[in-house]
Design a protein around this motif. Structure first.
Motif, PDB file in Angstrom:
ATOM      1  N   ASN A 150       5.748  12.094  -1.967  1.00 28.13           N
ATOM      2  CA  ASN A 150       4.179  11.423  -1.577  1.00 28.13           C
ATOM      3  C   ASN A 150       4.558  10.635  -3.193  1.00 28.13           C
ATOM      4  OD1 ASN A 150       3.577  13.284   0.176  1.00 28.13           O
ATOM      5  ND2 ASN A 150       2.894  14.182  -1.237  1.00 28.13           N
ATOM      6  N   LYS A 153      -1.278   6.556  -3.535  1.00 27.09           N
ATOM      7  CA  LYS A 153      -2.615   7.271  -3.738  1.00 27.09           C
ATOM      8  C   LYS A 153      -3.329   7.641  -1.629  1.00 27.09           C
ATOM      9  CE  LYS A 153      -4.965   6.000  -7.185  1.00 27.09           C
ATOM     10  NZ  LYS A 153      -6.268   5.622  -7.997  1.00 27.09           N
ATOM     11  N   ASN A 154      -2.635   6.419  -0.795  1.00 26.67           N
ATOM     12  CA  ASN A 154      -2.631   6.847   0.549  1.00 26.67           C
ATOM     13  C   ASN A 154      -1.803   7.569   1.309  1.00 26.67           C
ATOM     14  OD1 ASN A 154      -4.752   4.646   0.589  1.00 26.67           O
ATOM     15  ND2 ASN A 154      -3.640   3.168   1.310  1.00 26.67           N
ATOM     16  N   ALA A 155      -0.695   7.861   0.333  1.00 28.85           N
ATOM     17  CA  ALA A 155       0.245   8.906   0.777  1.00 28.85           C
ATOM     18  C   ALA A 155      -0.075  10.513   0.209  1.00 28.85           C
ATOM     19  CB  ALA A 155       1.367   8.363   0.504  1.00 28.85           C
ATOM     20  N   HIS A 225       4.164   4.939  12.796  1.00 28.94           N
ATOM     21  CA  HIS A 225       3.211   3.424  11.899  1.00 28.94           C
ATOM     22  C   HIS A 225       4.305   2.193  11.667  1.00 28.94           C
ATOM     23  CE1 HIS A 225       2.217   7.962  10.601  1.00 28.94           C
ATOM     24  NE2 HIS A 225       1.448   7.230  10.046  1.00 28.94           N
ATOM     25  N   SER A 270       2.562   2.847  -0.254  1.00 31.22           N
ATOM     26  CA  SER A 270       2.441   3.816  -0.563  1.00 31.22           C
ATOM     27  C   SER A 270       2.972   4.202   0.783  1.00 31.22           C
ATOM     28  CB  SER A 270       0.604   4.399  -0.001  1.00 31.22           C
ATOM     29  OG  SER A 270      -0.048   4.384  -1.405  1.00 31.22           O
ATOM     30  N   TYR A 271       3.391   5.193   0.650  1.00 27.63           N
ATOM     31  CA  TYR A 271       4.485   5.524   1.537  1.00 27.63           C
ATOM     32  C   TYR A 271       5.424   7.367   1.490  1.00 27.63           C
ATOM     33  CZ  TYR A 271       8.304   4.641  -1.667  1.00 27.63           C
ATOM     34  OH  TYR A 271       8.480   4.126  -2.579  1.00 27.63           O
ATOM     35  N   GLN A 295       2.248   4.842   4.446  1.00 27.03           N
ATOM     36  CA  GLN A 295       1.011   4.911   4.711  1.00 27.03           C
ATOM     37  C   GLN A 295       0.157   3.429   4.405  1.00 27.03           C
ATOM     38  OE1 GLN A 295       0.134   7.419   6.381  1.00 27.03           O
ATOM     39  NE2 GLN A 295       1.993   8.408   5.686  1.00 27.03           N
ATOM     40  N   LEU A 296       0.141   2.770   5.857  1.00 33.89           N
ATOM     41  CA  LEU A 296      -0.781   1.133   5.782  1.00 33.89           C
ATOM     42  C   LEU A 296      -2.489   1.757   5.610  1.00 33.89           C
ATOM     43  CD1 LEU A 296       1.494  -1.292   6.595  1.00 33.89           C
ATOM     44  CD2 LEU A 296       1.922  -0.141   4.631  1.00 33.89           C
ATOM     45  N   SER A 297      -2.594   2.408   6.853  1.00 36.00           N
ATOM     46  CA  SER A 297      -4.012   2.171   7.062  1.00 36.00           C
ATOM     47  C   SER A 297      -4.631   3.700   7.500  1.00 36.00           C
ATOM     48  CB  SER A 297      -4.342   2.393   8.203  1.00 36.00           C
ATOM     49  OG  SER A 297      -3.491   2.036   9.198  1.00 36.00           O
ATOM     50  N   TYR A 298      -6.054   4.276   7.654  1.00 29.59           N
ATOM     51  CA  TYR A 298      -5.294   5.657   7.999  1.00 29.59           C
ATOM     52  C   TYR A 298      -5.794   6.078   9.370  1.00 29.59           C
ATOM     53  CZ  TYR A 298      -7.673   6.145   3.043  1.00 29.59           C
ATOM     54  OH  TYR A 298      -7.239   6.228   1.894  1.00 29.59           O
ATOM     55  N   ASP A 299      -5.305   7.293   9.879  1.00 27.64           N
ATOM     56  CA  ASP A 299      -6.037   7.401  11.346  1.00 27.64           C
ATOM     57  C   ASP A 299      -6.891   7.194  11.833  1.00 27.64           C
ATOM     58  OD1 ASP A 299      -3.283   8.448  11.113  1.00 27.64           O
ATOM     59  OD2 ASP A 299      -3.564  10.286  11.330  1.00 27.64           O
TER      60      ASP A 299
END
Length: 337
Positions: A150, A153-155, A225, A270-271, A295-299
């Motif tokens: 991870n 933070k987004n990941a 993604h 993040s990834y 992880q560029l955006s939220y679902d």
């Protein structure tokens, strides 16, 4: 440890893992040199000395210094070999989340990332992952071992210092089970590994990012993604445990090049990095590989509520951009201007 809870109706499980109180001294990173006492003792610390790598380990009153890679049991494990939790019956079914949870610190430098590690350090980290993977598969109650990173933070990264999680399970994770079953069906019907066929299709095509002697990186045909890409060995192998030292060096090079390219394209995103392996030599349907998921955006509700992703960027465009920057990274690593 957490407990494994089953959905009321669906064949879906989740680990409920309450987090422990965080360290209040935010100035200290537990994974940095000098702070070894903040973690469990290492069972393996790689130390470079006189051009050789020494394999050492901590004791109760001694911590190895000048390490380059360090492995220890997590102090806040998602799973545990200690049977603290009990079983409960349906409709509120749960069972102990049994397993091992190890942390592999991939560098002694806090500011390092997986996109800036040099190829040699990446290789050392992969050797340690492989060593721990082989050992874990000899342990009782281990059915599958997840290997993931991870970053950001987004990941889901809690600590910025570059590290790898290895968590074993007594059950097969749903994604791995579905992948193995689908590969098995395809193999029975067509007589060939589906991903061997995919690799032949993607190599040199519009979704290829980069290839080395033994590996190819490409954006999949139907990615969930933007800028998602996968790294596969060109020859059919069912497990990361099978690759030799030359292949590890080759894999380290393509990982470093593509992650460096991703870093340049998206400015340190993040990834998640996840390894997919077959279960064992008998159940060897999965062509092992690594998936890198930015992880560029939220679902959205569409993703989270119905399990159907909407990707705003075509994989062909992702591959075109990533390929350009990854080739630059590779050229700089091998000294080509």
């Amino acid at each position: 440890m957490g407990d494994m809870r089953k959905d009321y109706v669906l064949e879906r499980e989740v680990i409920v893992h309450p987090t422990t109180k965080k360290n209040t001294d935010t100035k200290k990173c537990p994974y940095c040199p000098g702070n070894e006492s903040m973690t469990n003792p290492s069972m393996l610390s790689l130390v470079a000395k006189d051009g050789m790598l020494q394999r050492l380990q901590d004791s109760d009153d001694f911590f190895v210094k000048d390490w380059s890679v360090r492995v220890f049991e997590s102090k806040n494990p998602a799973v545990s070999t200690s049977p603290e939790n009990s079983y409960s019956d349906l409709p509120l079914y749960s069972e102990p989340a049994y397993g091992y949870h190890y942390i592999i610190v991939a560098s002694s430098k806090h500011a390092e990332t997986f996109a800036t590690l040099d190829v040699e350090q990446w290789g050392n980290t992969l050797v340690v992952i492989q060593d721990r993977l082989r050992w874990l598969y000899t342990q009782r109650g281990v059915t599958y071992i997840s290997i993931f990173i991870n970053h950001g933070k987004n990941a889901g990264a809690v600590i910025d210092h570059p590290h790898v999680n290895m968590i074993s399970f007594s059950n097969i994770p749903p994604v791995i089970e579905a992948e193995a079953e689908a590969s098995h069906r395809f193999l029975n019907e067509k007589g060939v590994c589906p991903m061997c066929q995919v690799i032949n299709t993607e190599m040199g095509g519009p979704r290829q990012i980069l290839q080395t002697e033994g590996f190819v990186a490409f954006c999949p045909w139907a990615p969930s993604h933007p800028f998602e890409f996968w790294i596969y060995p060109k020859s059919h192998q069912y497990s990361f445990t099978l690759i030799d030292n030359n292949e590890i060096e080759d894999l380290a090079q393509i990982l470093r090049s593509t992650l460096g390219g991703l870093d340049n394209v998206l400015n340190s995103p993040s990834y998640n990095i996840v390894f997919h392996n077959s279960l064992n030599e008998i159940d060897s349907e999965i062509h092992w590989h690594i998936e890198i998921i930015p992880q560029l955006s939220y679902d959205t509700g569409f993703d989270a509520g119905y399990g159907l992703s909407v990707n705003p960027l075509a994989p062909e465009k992702s591959a075109e951009i990533l390929g350009k920057y990854s080739r630059r990274e590779l050229a700089s690593l091998v000294g080509v201007v």
